[in-house]
Design an enzyme around this catalytic site. Structure first.
Site, PDB file in Angstrom:
ATOM      1  N   GLY A   1     -40.886  -4.558  65.290  1.00  0.00           N
ATOM      2  CA  GLY A   1     -39.777  -3.716  64.853  1.00  0.00           C
ATOM      3  C   GLY A   1     -40.206  -2.364  64.306  1.00  0.00           C
ATOM      4  N   HIS A   2     -39.193  -1.542  63.994  1.00  0.00           N
ATOM      5  CA  HIS A   2     -39.472  -0.175  63.546  1.00  0.00           C
ATOM      6  C   HIS A   2     -40.176  -0.147  62.192  1.00  0.00           C
ATOM      7  CE1 HIS A   2     -35.059  -0.049  61.828  1.00  0.00           C
ATOM      8  NE2 HIS A   2     -35.838  -0.880  61.166  1.00  0.00           N
ATOM      9  N   ASN A   3     -41.072   0.806  62.046  1.00  0.00           N
ATOM     10  CA  ASN A   3     -41.831   1.042  60.815  1.00  0.00           C
ATOM     11  C   ASN A   3     -42.761  -0.111  60.443  1.00  0.00           C
ATOM     12  OD1 ASN A   3     -39.155   2.841  60.312  1.00  0.00           O
ATOM     13  ND2 ASN A   3     -40.942   3.774  59.321  1.00  0.00           N
TER      14      ASN A   3
END
Length: 351
Positions: free
Chosen positions: A244-246
């Site tokens: 997922g993001h970050n």
């Protein structure tokens, strides 16, 4: 698979500590201990298969230093530090023969934007697209139908297999291997519920993949909401993994198939994550931790610890809980009997 290795070829790759026995065979195949025939090489990689060594018909067997058995007729035992690693080096030579790099250059059907930079020693295969501002490093190999987006960087000696997508402004280090269908830099999954509808949160960050990373088929590494999603040097990711993001993944981690890692998770160095693990967002998995397959992780995990279960707990505690679960039917029977004897519960007679 057609191979041909002399004993000298194999010794040069496997670096045996010593050899026992002799064979006149040229090695023409690689096989398991049970299925090997004359002309094959095999290995003992798992102690459970030790009894099969005495029965194998392989001409050369790669064995660990503690193996004490004698070879059969026309058979050689090569004693090596790590049989699995020795065989992997042999297979690497086979791989080079089976899938040699084509000559450098850009295929006529590829589309390379005027503002892109492709090293002279790189290969851009059929139907690839390289957008403006992208750079393809020395010795990089883009197989068919690879997309490299605007401003992205593919480092030296990377290997992008068919159907790989590297979206805009993402970067790959050196010797990165992306298997078919990998997507790097797709949007992170971010929405806010506003006035009865889901409003998209723009994902304006990027993805940074370190040197010597390998990512399996159809896995996805989302771009960050801001700053960057990171996969650290030497990390290996299996097929069908969602990052997922970050998310920040450290160096030399192993992440098995069908793992889902929610946004803003930090996975420190040398972590091992088993198959089908789910990790809730904004957690930290400490360096050297191990998470067993099918675990659901909802809390931070301390460095150098092992966790298992859903929710994930320290593995020794979860093993005790599983042992108690297996006794539940018996315990319910005993409780029912005690209630009956005491005149309470569902089985008690009404007065």
């Amino acid at each position: 698979m057609q191979v041909s290795f002399t004993q000298a070829d194999i010794a040069a790759l496997a670096a045996p500590l010593r050899t026992v026995g002799a064979t006149t065979e040229v090695i023409r195949g690689i096989a398991s201990l049970g299925s090997a025939r004359e002309g094959d090489i095999s290995f003992l990689g798992n102690p459970k298969y030790r009894p099969a060594v005495a029965l194998t018909r392989a001409s050369i067997v790669l064995l660990p230093p503690d193996y004490a058995g004698e070879p059969g007729a026309n058979q050689m035992h090569m004693i090596v530090e790590n049989p699995s690693v020795a065989l992997a080096r042999l297979c690497s030579r086979v791989e080079q023969a089976l899938w040699p790099k084509p000559a450098p250059g850009i295929h006529p059907s590829a589309v390379v934007a005027p503002g892109a930079s492709v090293a002279a020693s790189a290969t851009v295969g059929p139907l690839c697209v390289v957008e403006s501002g992208a750079t393809i490093g020395e010795g990089a190999h883009l197989q068919a139908q690879v997309f490299v987006g605007r401003g992205s960087a593919v480092g030296r000696d990377c290997w992008l297999m068919p159907g790989v997508v590297v979206c805009a402004e993402c970067s790959l280090g050196e010797r990165v291997r992306l298997h078919p269908g990998v997507v790097v830099g797709s949007d992170g999954f971010g929405y806010e519920f506003v006035k009865g509808r889901h409003e998209k949160v723009p994902q304006v960050g990027t993805v940074e993949i370190g040197n010597d990373v390998e990512i399996g088929s159809n896995s996805t590494v989302d771009r960050s909401r801001f700053e960057k999603t990171v996969v650290g040097e030497g990390t290996k990711i299996d097929n069908l993994v969602q990052v997922g993001h970050n998310v920040v993944i450290g160096k030399h981690c192993l992440i098995c198939a069908q793992v889902g890692i929610a946004g803003s998770v930090t996975i420190q160095d040398f972590v091992v994550v088993g198959g089908q693990v789910g990790i809730v967002g904004h957690l930290t998995i400490g360096a050297g931790a191990m998470i067993a397959a099918q675990s659901g992780v909802k809390d931070d995990i301390a460095p150098k610890t092992s966790a298992w279960g859903s929710p994930a707990r320290p593995i020794l505690l979860e093993q005790r809980i599983w042992a108690l679960r297996n006794r539940l039917p018996e315990l319910f029977k005993r409780v029912d009997a005690l209630e009956l004897k005491a005149g309470v519960g569902k089985g008690a007679k009404k007065r």
